[in-house]
Design an enzyme around this catalytic site. Structure first.
Site, PDB file in Angstrom:
ATOM      1  N   GLU A  90       0.837  -1.206   0.000  1.00  7.69           N
ATOM      2  CA  GLU A  90       0.000   0.000   0.000  1.00  7.69           C
ATOM      3  C   GLU A  90       0.871   1.254   0.000  1.00  7.69           C
ATOM      4  OE1 GLU A  90      -3.491  -1.916   2.787  1.00  7.69           O
ATOM      5  OE2 GLU A  90      -2.383  -0.184   3.480  1.00  7.69           O
ATOM      6  N   CYS A 103       3.061   8.433   1.777  1.00  6.03           N
ATOM      7  CA  CYS A 103       3.416   7.464   2.809  1.00  6.03           C
ATOM      8  C   CYS A 103       3.736   6.138   2.112  1.00  6.03           C
ATOM      9  CB  CYS A 103       2.254   7.309   3.790  1.00  6.03           C
ATOM     10  SG  CYS A 103       2.552   6.052   5.039  1.00  6.03           S
ATOM     11  N   CYS A 110       5.011  -7.519   7.827  1.00  9.02           N
ATOM     12  CA  CYS A 110       5.901  -6.989   8.863  1.00  9.02           C
ATOM     13  C   CYS A 110       6.023  -8.008   9.981  1.00  9.02           C
ATOM     14  CB  CYS A 110       5.349  -5.673   9.412  1.00  9.02           C
ATOM     15  SG  CYS A 110       6.436  -4.919  10.630  1.00  9.02           S
ATOM     16  N   CYS A 114       2.738  -5.412  15.826  1.00  7.52           N
ATOM     17  CA  CYS A 114       2.047  -4.543  16.788  1.00  7.52           C
ATOM     18  C   CYS A 114       0.564  -4.929  16.819  1.00  7.52           C
ATOM     19  CB  CYS A 114       2.180  -3.083  16.381  1.00  7.52           C
ATOM     20  SG  CYS A 114       3.903  -2.529  16.264  1.00  7.52           S
ATOM     21  N   CYS A 117      -2.092  -3.254  14.397  1.00  8.00           N
ATOM     22  CA  CYS A 117      -1.704  -3.028  13.008  1.00  8.00           C
ATOM     23  C   CYS A 117      -2.103  -4.177  12.101  1.00  8.00           C
ATOM     24  CB  CYS A 117      -0.201  -2.804  12.948  1.00  8.00           C
ATOM     25  SG  CYS A 117       0.389  -2.609  11.270  1.00  8.00           S
ATOM     26  N   CYS A 331      -2.754   1.592   8.238  1.00  9.41           N
ATOM     27  CA  CYS A 331      -1.717   0.735   7.712  1.00  9.41           C
ATOM     28  C   CYS A 331      -2.195  -0.704   7.464  1.00  9.41           C
ATOM     29  CB  CYS A 331      -0.643   0.765   8.788  1.00  9.41           C
ATOM     30  SG  CYS A 331       0.860   0.045   8.446  1.00  9.41           S
TER      31      CYS A 331
HETATM   32  S1  SF4 Z   1       2.856  -0.603  13.110  1.00  9.02           S
HETATM   33 FE1  SF4 Z   1       2.581  -2.360  11.729  1.00  9.02          FE
HETATM   34  S2  SF4 Z   1       4.010  -2.015  10.041  1.00  9.02           S
HETATM   35 FE2  SF4 Z   1       4.616  -0.654  11.731  1.00  9.02          FE
HETATM   36  S3  SF4 Z   1       6.163  -1.848  12.903  1.00  9.02           S
HETATM   37 FE3  SF4 Z   1       4.174  -2.261  13.885  1.00  9.02          FE
HETATM   38  S4  SF4 Z   1       3.424  -4.130  12.847  1.00  9.02           S
HETATM   39 FE4  SF4 Z   1       5.064  -3.302  11.566  1.00  9.02          FE
END
Ligand code: SF4
Length: 341
Positions: A90, A103, A110, A114, A117, A331
């Protein structure tokens, strides 16, 4: 595969020379790519036909295909782009009063995981190349009528876990023959990869460093950011202080506001203890409601009270205006939707 978009002009000169072409063609190719938006070898009319044919075969140019495009009433445009191997990323264009900002993603998926996310939900797939980050900017050329003001590496991925490609990307877009973007107009957001924060401070590249804090204690931070097990707050803050000392650039701390988790008077008090007196900025970001993981946006009053408490104690805080929230701008949301269809 030879990846021309990852090359500096100097590297391209060497590549052309090594493959029997004239090195001066590199500046013509850069002009086509970055100034004229021509991304097909056969359309680069100044190149001899045999060079075009050779490059077409040995170094095909790939600008990602737009799989999906969403536009919000505020002008935010979100693209889901298909890379050469079928994976998707994205990229978001935000229109601010001061100019256009893009962005970018730095990885497919990833590993940091988190809790809030969507990008991490299907795990880490692979790093993006420098050229794939460049091509995210090029993909927006038809939507950006005025000059690009800034870029933020805040899309999918942890940029500091793709360190070399990301550093090269920022150096490349700083060049006059590409985007000619000032380092001060680049922001890199990290979850707090401490050793790489020290490396970044030594790069002599005064970009803005944004650190995802999201909690005022290690205990709470570990619950929403597993990376906090590895890099506790004390180390993250020391690395951020070091970055400021080395570059003179104030570090921004991002703090996502989550109902019944980190947006309450107790957290505000602990945050003041943690950050009071430091020359930093805090960017408070209301979370988008996430029904999958049961994390929701606090009420307006709770968010306002939280921010005002911090400001009252001398902290420099802005409550981020959420752009494009009506188009799954958070995100990873669009990619996840695409993977699930
Ligand atoms: S917010 Fe999402 S993309 Fe960013 S480091 Fe944490 S898990 Fe990874």
């Amino acid at each position: 595969m030879t990846d021309i978009l990852s090359m500096t002009e100097q590297e391209l000169r060497h590549f052309l020379e090594d493959n029997g072409m004239k090195p001066f063609r590199a500046s013509q190719i850069f002009h086509y790519l970055y100034k004229e938006n021509i991304w097909k070898w056969q359309d680069m009319r100044l190149l001899p036909q045999k060079d075009r044919d050779y490059l077409q075969e040995k170094a095909p140019l790939y600008i990602p295909e737009v799989v999906s495009r969403l536009e919000a009433p505020d002008g935010t445009v979100k693209l889901l782009l298909r890379l050469f191997d079928g994976h998707t990323v994205e990229t978001v264009l935000m229109r601010h009063p001061y100019g256009n900002s893009i962005c970018l993603s730095s990885q497919v998926g990833c590993a940091v995981n988190c809790a809030f996310c969507a990008s991490a939900k299907n795990g880490f797939v692979r790093n993006l190349t420098t050229g794939e980050m460049i091509s995210q900017l090029l993909a927006f050329r038809k939507y950006v009528t005025s000059d690009l003001h800034s870029i933020v590496l805040m899309g999918t991925g942890e940029p500091l876990l793709n360190y070399d490609a990301v550093i090269k990307f920022m150096r490349l877009i700083h060049e006059k023959n590409t985007f000619y973007l000032g380092y001060r107009n680049m922001t890199l957001s990290t979850s707090g990869i401490v050793p790489r924060m020290y490396d970044l401070a030594a790069e002599e590249m005064p970009i803005t460093l944004a650190v995802s804090l999201h909690a005022p204690t290690d205990e709470l931070r570990r619950k929403i950011m597993p990376i906090a097990e590895r890099y506790p707050l004390k180390q993250v803050l020391e690395a951020a202080d070091h970055y400021f000392q080395e570059t003179g650039r104030k570090v921004t701390f991002e703090y996502i506001l989550i109902k019944d988790v980190n947006c309450n008077p107790n957290c505000a008090r602990k945050l003041i203890e943690l950050l009071g007196g430091k020359n930093i900025l805090i960017n408070a970001i209301p979370i988008n409601d996430n029904y999958d993981v049961g994390l929701y946006r606090p009420g307006q009053k709770a968010m306002r009270d939280f921010v005002e408490t911090l400001q009252h104690h001398g902290l420099s805080v802005t409550l981020r205006h959420e752009m494009g929230s009506k188009i799954q701008a958070a995100c990873g949301q669009l990619r996840i939707k695409h993977l699930n269809t």
